[in-house]
Design an enzyme around this catalytic site. Structure first.
Site, short mmCIF file in Angstrom:
data_model
loop_
_atom_site.label_atom_id
_atom_site.label_comp_id
_atom_site.label_asym_id
_atom_site.label_seq_id
_atom_site.Cartn_x
_atom_site.Cartn_y
_atom_site.Cartn_z
N ARG A 153 -28.87 4.23 21.96
CA ARG A 153 -28.90 2.93 21.28
C ARG A 153 -28.46 3.08 19.83
NH1 ARG A 153 -33.37 1.66 19.30
NH2 ARG A 153 -34.69 1.95 21.13
N LYS A 189 -12.31 -10.66 25.81
CA LYS A 189 -11.08 -11.44 25.96
C LYS A 189 -9.86 -10.52 25.82
CE LYS A 189 -14.21 -14.63 26.22
NZ LYS A 189 -14.64 -15.44 25.10
N ASP A 199 -14.12 -15.39 13.37
CA ASP A 199 -14.04 -15.02 14.78
C ASP A 199 -12.54 -14.92 15.11
OD1 ASP A 199 -13.82 -15.04 17.55
OD2 ASP A 199 -15.52 -16.39 17.85
N TYR A 256 -16.40 -22.15 19.62
CA TYR A 256 -16.78 -21.77 20.98
C TYR A 256 -18.17 -22.35 21.30
CZ TYR A 256 -18.34 -18.79 24.79
OH TYR A 256 -18.84 -18.34 25.97
C1 LIG Z 1 -15.88 -15.94 24.59
C2 LIG Z 1 -15.96 -16.19 23.13
C3 LIG Z 1 -17.10 -15.84 22.40
C4 LIG Z 1 -18.33 -15.26 23.06
O1 LIG Z 1 -18.09 -14.00 23.54
P1 LIG Z 1 -18.87 -13.35 24.82
O2 LIG Z 1 -18.25 -12.02 24.93
O3 LIG Z 1 -18.59 -14.27 25.98
O4 LIG Z 1 -20.30 -13.34 24.46
C5 LIG Z 1 -17.08 -16.08 21.04
N1 LIG Z 1 -16.01 -16.63 20.43
C6 LIG Z 1 -14.90 -16.97 21.10
C7 LIG Z 1 -13.75 -17.59 20.38
C8 LIG Z 1 -14.83 -16.78 22.48
O5 LIG Z 1 -13.75 -17.16 23.15
#
Ligand SMILES: *Cc1c(COP(=O)(O)O)cnc(C)c1O
Length: 380
Positions: free
Chosen positions: A46, A196, A171, A98
């Site tokens: 961890r 993603k 983000d 999101y």
């Molecule tokens: C999918 C997504 C998230 C969240 O990510 P997870 O891996 O699903 O927890 C945050 N920001 C954006 C722009 C996303 O597309």
């Protein structure tokens, strides 16, 4: 080194013990100590783990940060960031967000934690006003945004936030460091859902934070261990493996998305197409300046609203109906019915997310096949 070289090599040196060219997946939760507290840099998975450390070095190099931290998901990364803020902190977040990030911010507010207010960040003067009202701890934004693909001028937002003593967190999931590097534009932290494009094959969940400055990185590293929302070794390996082809994939995603967006735009059944690579995008000039490519996401609204959108979905053959994005395969989804349903309907409509809006994640299949697929689904 330049981007594509870093993507293949940074953090991924051959294994010193065996010469293996790939980072080993160390399936271990603990590490032997020669005496209490005496170890080879690792004691418990961890806290620190060699496969994760390789991923973190890679992410820091790609975003140009001093350090990076990997998490079990994008929302895991955001939760860690939010836990760093004092209870009475104020967050100013971009209005288009999101759905899961919105849900977490609302939950924190309901629990008396940091309070999030939403701002239209396409207009920096609005942000300047809101920053003057009261102190804020953090300005949180997506650019391009999910799902409306709006942009924020990251350098301007970071400048205003810094003047007001607030952190700027971007983000960068949609653009990826291949097309946009927020830290170089003045942001303090970059957040990723590595689920993603970085992972890129729809086979892993992960998240990351990358830092511009050492002291925040150190404090967040402490919190990463204290919270424990860390990814396992195989997940780290899968993200690292995806990162190696990030540049190749992003250029293919962008070229395919450009062709699909152009095929949709001007079609008699299409009301509007949202894509930063189209000159009709309201912030096309900013996209050209701030990003080295438009990304692979395209949103569209059909003239017939939700019924037409549902019919279009049912006619698509290559684009699969699924949440998520950024994998090699093309996906389509309805934000109102799927990824953004956690935002109340009235609030969704106010933000411009119509019930008939569709979001395409354009994959790396053959360009002509993808264009033909959306064309036949429109004609049907
Ligand atoms: C999918 C997504 C998230 C969240 O990510 P997870 O891996 O699903 O927890 C945050 N920001 C954006 C722009 C996303 O597309």
């Amino acid at each position: 080194m330049r981007f594509d070289t870093n993507a293949v090599h940074a953090g991924q040196d051959p294994d010193p013990q065996t010469g293996a060219v790939n980072v080993p997946v160390y399936l271990t939760s603990t590490f032997v100590q020669s005496a209490p507290g005496v170890n080879r840099g690792f004691d418990y998975a961890r806290t620190n783990h060699p496969t994760r450390a390789a991923l973190e070095r890679s992410l820091a190099a790609l975003e140009g940060g001093v350090g990076a931290l990997a998490f079990s998901s994008g929302l895991g990364a955001l939760t860690n960031l939010a836990l760093h803020l004092p209870r009475d902190a104020r967050i100013l977040a971009g209005e288009d967000l999101y759905g899961g990030s919105y849900r977490l911010f609302e939950h924190l507010r309901d629990r008396g934690g940091p309070r999030t207010e939403y701002v239209d960040l396409s207009r920096p003067e609005t942000l300047a006003e809101r920053l003057r009202e009261r102190p804020s701890a953090m300005v949180y934004l997506e650019s391009p945004t999910n799902p409306l693909l709006g942009l924020a001028d990251i350098a301007e937002v970071a400048r205003l936030s810094r003047e007001a003593g607030a952190l700027t967190v971007v983000d960068n999931t949609f653009a990826t460091p291949c097309f946009q590097q927020p830290l170089a534009l003045g942001a303090d932290v970059v957040l990723h859902s590595t689920t993603k494009y970085l992972g890129g094959h729809s086979d892993v969940l992960g998240g990351a934070l990358v830092f511009r400055e050492k002291s925040l990185y150190e404090r967040m590293r402490w919190l990463q261990n204290a919270v424990g929302a860390v990814p396992g070794p195989l997940d780290c390996y899968l993200v690292l493996r995806g990162i190696r082809t990030l540049g190749l994939r992003m250029r293919a995603h962008a070229a395919n998305a450009q062709a699909v967006a152009e095929a949709l735009e001007g079609h008699p059944r299409v009301a509007r197409v949202l894509f930063p690579g189209l000159p009709s995008h309201p912030q096309f000039a900013l996209a050209q300046r701030q990003m080295s490519g438009p990304g692979g996401m395209v949103s569209l609204e059909l003239k017939g609203g939700e019924p037409e959108a549902r019919a279009f979905l049912s006619r698509l053959r290559i684009f699969l109906l699924a949440e998520s994005l950024g994998g090699v395969e093309s996906l389509v989804e309805s934000p109102a019915l799927m990824t953004h349903q956690s935002i109340p309907a009235a609030e969704r409509r106010r933000r411009g997310i119509a019930d008939g809006l569709l979001r395409l994640s354009v994959g790396v299949e053959d360009r002509e096949d993808l264009v033909a697929d959306v064309r036949q689904a429109l004609e049907g």
